[in-house]
Structure formats: C-alpha cells, structure tokens
Design a protein around this motif. Structure first.
Motif, PDB file in Angstrom:
ATOM      1  N   LEU A 141       0.798  -1.172   0.075  1.00 22.19           N
ATOM      2  CA  LEU A 141       0.116   0.033   0.024  1.00 22.19           C
ATOM      3  C   LEU A 141       0.899   1.226   0.194  1.00 22.19           C
ATOM      4  N   SER A 142       0.090   2.255  -0.484  1.00 17.56           N
ATOM      5  CA  SER A 142       0.914   3.691  -0.380  1.00 17.56           C
ATOM      6  C   SER A 142       0.741   4.295   1.045  1.00 17.56           C
ATOM      7  N   GLY A 143       1.612   5.118   1.367  1.00 14.70           N
ATOM      8  CA  GLY A 143       1.424   5.767   2.840  1.00 14.70           C
ATOM      9  C   GLY A 143       0.186   6.197   3.209  1.00 14.70           C
ATOM     10  N   GLU A 145      -2.698   5.129   2.134  1.00 13.01           N
ATOM     11  CA  GLU A 145      -3.486   3.995   2.257  1.00 13.01           C
ATOM     12  C   GLU A 145      -3.285   3.151   3.633  1.00 13.01           C
ATOM     13  N   GLN A 146      -1.935   3.309   3.907  1.00 16.87           N
ATOM     14  CA  GLN A 146      -1.491   2.415   5.315  1.00 16.87           C
ATOM     15  C   GLN A 146      -2.244   3.262   6.454  1.00 16.87           C
ATOM     16  N   LEU A 171       2.448  12.261   4.961  1.00 18.06           N
ATOM     17  CA  LEU A 171       1.664  12.038   3.835  1.00 18.06           C
ATOM     18  C   LEU A 171       1.768  13.426   2.983  1.00 18.06           C
ATOM     19  N   ASP A 172       1.368  13.220   1.617  1.00 16.36           N
ATOM     20  CA  ASP A 172       1.265  14.222   0.603  1.00 16.36           C
ATOM     21  C   ASP A 172      -0.255  15.008   1.042  1.00 16.36           C
ATOM     22  N   SER A 175      -3.455  12.919   0.539  1.00 19.04           N
ATOM     23  CA  SER A 175      -3.582  11.990   1.314  1.00 19.04           C
ATOM     24  C   SER A 175      -3.985  12.592   2.895  1.00 19.04           C
TER      25      SER A 175
END
Length: 223
Positions: A141-143, A145-146, A171-172, A175
């Motif tokens: 998963l992306s950050g 999503e985690q 996170l960006d 997110s």
C-alpha cells in the motif's frame, strides 16, 4: 459536558531526565476536537503518551476516560486502553498480516468472535474506502492507504477517545486531506473525542476545535 481528559499540575519526565511537562493543566470535554502543537522536543508526544499510560505521571493529577493514571495498575491500564484508539505517524501496521487482519487486531485482543471481527473490519474498511484492499498487505500500500488502514484499526473497538500523533506527517496533501476528513467524520458520526498532536494545524478545516500549545513545559490554550 463531561471531561474525558483532565490534567492538574501535571509533571512528566522520562526516567533520569529533565522534566518535560511542568505543572500542566488541561481539560478536554467529550466529543471535542483538540489540537496540541509545539516545537520539536517541546513535549507534545510525551503528553500524548501519558494519556494511554506509556509515560507515567511524575506528579500532579491525570484522569483519562474517568480513570486516574496516578499509580495505575496494569489491569486498570489494560481496561483504559480498550477505550482509546491510537494513530501513529509511522502507521505501526503488522506487515505479515493482511489489511483485514490488521483492522481486526483490537477486537482479537478483546476476544471478539471471528465473525464479528470480520463484520466490523468490513464496515470500517468501507468507511475509509479500503474494502478493495482487504486482502493486501501493508507493504503493498501507499503511505496514505496505510494510514487509512491504521485509522480503521484505531476505530475498530469503538473507542471513546482517539489519540493521533502527527497522523499526516508523512503524507502528501491529497492523502492528508483524506485523513482529516475521516477524523472529522469519526467525531461527527461516532461521537469520538479527537486529540491530535501536530506541528501545523491545517488552514482549511471547517470545524470548531480547541488549540493548546506547549512552550517551556507549560500547556497554554490558544484562543
């Protein structure tokens, strides 16, 4: 409203180190959204850790969810932690477990039946828009999503209080906006009290909140 966190003349310090929080006073009411800010090393995370008993009370008084943390027993602390959800900056997911099983963790600890664990996990994964990743593993998963999975896990046992330690720090912007939206909905629809430690409060939050800042060991409310 009832106080869910109440600190009076609180003193916190790590063993054999200088005092970090000095005579801290704080009163957080049920269903409030609270930010705690301060410079790096000011004691933000230390204060947050004291709320779930990772840092013991050196002096003064601290009550969380109507439980005194002064000389609290391990049994009482375990019961208190069942009423608290925690979201960390680095997610702290179990990489060897699926997304679904990670969300189920607090319920597994409480001894909830597998079928009820699965139902609650499905409900929360839908809430954070991660149902399609239930069988994936954290490292897939992306950050962002985690962190959404970590939030679902933190809410799995319907906590009264949700503690967040720099929840969007890694996170960006996209997110981060999702995480803030989910936190606001947790407060609005679940009645969860939210306490967030962060360096910066987002400018575009359309909610009422309280803001405390830590400086030189003191906790001051910013109006």
């Amino acid at each position: 409203m009832q106080s869910i966190i109440k600190a009076r003349n609180l003193i916190l310090a790590y063993e054999n180190e200088d005092v970090i929080i000095k005579n801290g006073n704080l009163d957080v009411k049920t269903n409030e959204f609270v930010f705690i800010t301060g410079k790096s090393g000011s004691g933000k995370s230390t204060l947050l850790k004291s709320f779930y008993g990772e840092i013991p009370v050196r002096a003064g008084e601290l009550n969380v969810c109507l439980t005194s943390l002064n000389k609290i027993s391990q049994n009482e602390l375990d019961k208190l932690r069942q009423r608290i959800g925690i979201i960390f900056q680095n997610y702290r997911l179990i990489n060897e477990w699926s997304v679904e099983k990670n969300v189920m963790l607090p319920l597994i600890i409480k001894g909830i039946s597998r079928s009820n664990c699965e139902k609650q996990a499905a409900k929360l994964l839908k809430h954070v828009n991660m149902s399609h990743k239930a069988d994936k593993f954290p490292l897939e998963l992306s950050g962002g999503e985690q962190q959404r999975v970590a939030m679902a896990r933190a809410l799995a046992h319907n906590p009264n209080l949700l503690l967040c330690d720099e929840p969007t720090g890694n996170l960006d912007e996209y997110s981060s906006d999702i995480i803030w939206s989910l936190l606001m909905s947790a407060r609005e629809y679940l009645g969860t009290t939210i306490v967030v430690v962060t360096h910066h409060i987002p400018m575009n939050l359309r909610i009422s909140y309280r803001h405390f800042a830590i400086e030189n060991g003191a906790i001051n409310e910013i109006n």
